[in-house]
Design a protein around this motif. Structure first.
Motif, PDB file in Angstrom:
ATOM      1  N   THR A 146      52.735 -20.472  -1.296  1.00 16.85           N
ATOM      2  CA  THR A 146      51.290 -20.415  -1.158  1.00 16.85           C
ATOM      3  C   THR A 146      50.885 -18.952  -1.174  1.00 16.85           C
ATOM      4  N   LEU A 147      50.044 -18.587  -2.137  1.00 19.36           N
ATOM      5  CA  LEU A 147      49.611 -17.212  -2.315  1.00 19.36           C
ATOM      6  C   LEU A 147      48.163 -17.067  -1.866  1.00 19.36           C
ATOM      7  N   ALA A 148      47.905 -16.046  -1.038  1.00 16.01           N
ATOM      8  CA  ALA A 148      46.536 -15.704  -0.654  1.00 16.01           C
ATOM      9  C   ALA A 148      46.310 -14.240  -1.009  1.00 16.01           C
ATOM     10  N   ILE A 149      45.206 -13.968  -1.676  1.00 15.41           N
ATOM     11  CA  ILE A 149      44.803 -12.606  -2.012  1.00 15.41           C
ATOM     12  C   ILE A 149      43.420 -12.389  -1.417  1.00 15.41           C
ATOM     13  N   GLY A 150      43.288 -11.328  -0.640  1.00 20.24           N
ATOM     14  CA  GLY A 150      42.010 -11.080   0.026  1.00 20.24           C
ATOM     15  C   GLY A 150      41.639 -12.182   0.988  1.00 20.24           C
ATOM     16  N   GLY A 151      42.642 -12.873   1.547  1.00 24.32           N
ATOM     17  CA  GLY A 151      42.394 -13.935   2.512  1.00 24.32           C
ATOM     18  C   GLY A 151      42.064 -15.286   1.905  1.00 24.32           C
ATOM     19  N   GLU A 152      42.002 -15.380   0.578  1.00 20.78           N
ATOM     20  CA  GLU A 152      41.682 -16.644  -0.091  1.00 20.78           C
ATOM     21  C   GLU A 152      42.902 -17.170  -0.841  1.00 20.78           C
ATOM     22  N   VAL A 153      43.190 -18.445  -0.664  1.00 14.14           N
ATOM     23  CA  VAL A 153      44.321 -19.055  -1.364  1.00 14.14           C
ATOM     24  C   VAL A 153      44.035 -19.057  -2.859  1.00 14.14           C
ATOM     25  N   VAL A 154      45.047 -18.653  -3.622  1.00 13.03           N
ATOM     26  CA  VAL A 154      44.919 -18.565  -5.079  1.00 13.03           C
ATOM     27  C   VAL A 154      45.635 -19.749  -5.704  1.00 13.03           C
ATOM     28  N   THR A 155      44.906 -20.504  -6.503  1.00 10.89           N
ATOM     29  CA  THR A 155      45.513 -21.574  -7.297  1.00 10.89           C
ATOM     30  C   THR A 155      45.083 -21.323  -8.731  1.00 10.89           C
ATOM     31  N   GLY A 156      46.033 -20.960  -9.555  1.00  7.76           N
ATOM     32  CA  GLY A 156      45.699 -20.683 -10.948  1.00  7.76           C
ATOM     33  C   GLY A 156      45.142 -19.291 -11.136  1.00  7.76           C
ATOM     34  N   GLU A 157      43.992 -19.223 -11.776  1.00  9.95           N
ATOM     35  CA  GLU A 157      43.422 -17.940 -12.190  1.00  9.95           C
ATOM     36  C   GLU A 157      42.511 -17.348 -11.116  1.00  9.95           C
ATOM     37  N   ARG A 158      42.495 -16.019 -11.053  1.00  8.81           N
ATOM     38  CA  ARG A 158      41.654 -15.314 -10.074  1.00  8.81           C
ATOM     39  C   ARG A 158      41.143 -14.017 -10.679  1.00  8.81           C
ATOM     40  N   LYS A 159      39.842 -13.750 -10.546  1.00  8.44           N
ATOM     41  CA  LYS A 159      39.266 -12.482 -10.993  1.00  8.44           C
ATOM     42  C   LYS A 159      39.545 -11.442  -9.917  1.00  8.44           C
ATOM     43  N   LEU A 160      40.079 -10.302 -10.345  1.00 11.49           N
ATOM     44  CA  LEU A 160      40.374  -9.210  -9.417  1.00 11.49           C
ATOM     45  C   LEU A 160      39.795  -7.907  -9.934  1.00 11.49           C
ATOM     46  N   ASP A 161      39.208  -7.145  -9.043  1.00  8.82           N
ATOM     47  CA  ASP A 161      38.749  -5.800  -9.374  1.00  8.82           C
ATOM     48  C   ASP A 161      39.955  -4.867  -9.356  1.00  8.82           C
ATOM     49  N   ALA A 162      39.841  -3.737 -10.025  1.00  9.16           N
ATOM     50  CA  ALA A 162      40.885  -2.726  -9.950  1.00  9.16           C
ATOM     51  C   ALA A 162      40.946  -2.218  -8.516  1.00  9.16           C
ATOM     52  N   GLY A 163      42.156  -1.947  -8.030  1.00 10.46           N
ATOM     53  CA  GLY A 163      42.329  -1.440  -6.672  1.00 10.46           C
ATOM     54  C   GLY A 163      43.310  -2.272  -5.877  1.00 10.46           C
ATOM     55  N   GLN A 164      43.273  -2.082  -4.572  1.00  8.54           N
ATOM     56  CA  GLN A 164      44.204  -2.747  -3.663  1.00  8.54           C
ATOM     57  C   GLN A 164      43.595  -4.022  -3.101  1.00  8.54           C
ATOM     58  N   HIS A 165      44.438  -5.044  -2.980  1.00  7.05           N
ATOM     59  CA  HIS A 165      44.014  -6.330  -2.429  1.00  7.05           C
ATOM     60  C   HIS A 165      45.075  -6.810  -1.451  1.00  7.05           C
ATOM     61  N   ALA A 166      44.641  -7.265  -0.262  1.00  7.50           N
ATOM     62  CA  ALA A 166      45.580  -7.823   0.713  1.00  7.50           C
ATOM     63  C   ALA A 166      46.270  -9.032   0.101  1.00  7.50           C
ATOM     64  N   LEU A 167      47.573  -9.154   0.353  1.00 11.23           N
ATOM     65  CA  LEU A 167      48.375 -10.229  -0.218  1.00 11.23           C
ATOM     66  C   LEU A 167      49.233 -10.846   0.864  1.00 11.23           C
ATOM     67  N   ARG A 168      49.301 -12.170   0.872  1.00  6.67           N
ATOM     68  CA  ARG A 168      50.241 -12.908   1.721  1.00  6.67           C
ATOM     69  C   ARG A 168      50.797 -14.051   0.877  1.00  6.67           C
ATOM     70  N   LEU A 169      52.115 -14.127   0.836  1.00 12.32           N
ATOM     71  CA  LEU A 169      52.806 -15.185   0.110  1.00 12.32           C
ATOM     72  C   LEU A 169      53.726 -15.877   1.096  1.00 12.32           C
ATOM     73  N   THR A 170      53.556 -17.195   1.280  1.00  7.40           N
ATOM     74  CA  THR A 170      54.399 -17.946   2.208  1.00  7.40           C
ATOM     75  C   THR A 170      55.192 -19.005   1.457  1.00  7.40           C
ATOM     76  N   TYR A 171      56.365 -19.316   2.010  1.00  2.62           N
ATOM     77  CA  TYR A 171      57.257 -20.265   1.349  1.00  2.62           C
ATOM     78  C   TYR A 171      58.108 -20.961   2.393  1.00  2.62           C
ATOM     79  N   GLN A 172      58.175 -22.290   2.316  1.00  4.05           N
ATOM     80  CA  GLN A 172      59.040 -23.103   3.181  1.00  4.05           C
ATOM     81  C   GLN A 172      60.258 -23.498   2.365  1.00  4.05           C
ATOM     82  N   ARG A 173      61.433 -23.065   2.791  1.00  7.08           N
ATOM     83  CA  ARG A 173      62.640 -23.335   2.029  1.00  7.08           C
ATOM     84  C   ARG A 173      62.998 -24.828   2.089  1.00  7.08           C
TER      85      ARG A 173
END
Length: 174
Positions: A96-123
């Motif tokens: 599960t990927l979240a960029i800028g605090g929002e879960v990303v599914t598929g495509e996402r528009k991003l501005d140039a620069g830094q964005h907070a990222l969290r990627l979680t995975y249950q083995r």
């Protein structure tokens, strides 16, 4: 260092067709960021944190990412992703990927620069192959390069640490 950064901008402008004004790069130490993501592995007893350059795993049946962690675990990768050019980006992962605090599914528009990222995975049980890929109008699908992944200096231990029961050290007091 300035020559290397200039060379990267020149290559990015040449390959991506962007102007030098549209390209944003992170320099080591810029905004207190350092290379890599903070990986936190947790099982039902312990947690281990370390800095990794890429959010990926390749594990055999019953293999673990760290001797203190059981084969059934959850991992979260935290930090920032540096986007050189604004645009639409498509991400692919088994987690599960979240960029800028929002879960990303598929495509996402991003501005140039830094964005907070969290990627979680249950083995799951069995063999594991896990990672993070991306693509955009500027490039074909590829693993997210380590040069785009950063974390806040001091956000992780300088060496892998394990906390939990069974005679392992307690976490430091805050």
């Amino acid at each position: 260092m300035k020559i290397l950064i200039l060379a990267v901008v020149m290559v990015a402008v040449f390959l991506g067709g962007a102007s030098a004004d549209e390209i944003k790069l992170v320099k080591p130490g810029n905004n207190g960021l350092v290379p890599g993501l903070v990986a936190s592995f947790r099982d039902d007893v312990r947690s281990v944190s370390e800095v990794v350059m890429l959010p990926e795993l390749g594990l055999a049946v019953e293999e673990t990412p760290h001797p203190a962690i059981k084969p059934t675990f959850t991992v979260s990768y935290d930090g920032f992703i540096q986007v050189a050019q604004a645009g639409r980006y498509q991400f692919e992962t088994k987690g599960t990927l979240a960029i800028g605090g929002e879960v990303v599914t598929g495509e996402r528009k991003l501005d140039a620069g830094q964005h907070a990222l969290r990627l979680t995975y249950q083995r799951p049980a069995g063999e594991v192959r896990f990672g993070l890929s991306w693509q955009s109008d500027q490039f074909v699908k590829e693993p997210v390069p380590p040069t785009t992944l950063w974390h806040t200096a001091g956000a992780a231990p300088s060496a892998p640490t394990a906390y939990g029961k069974d005679s392992l050290p307690s976490p430091p007091a805050r």
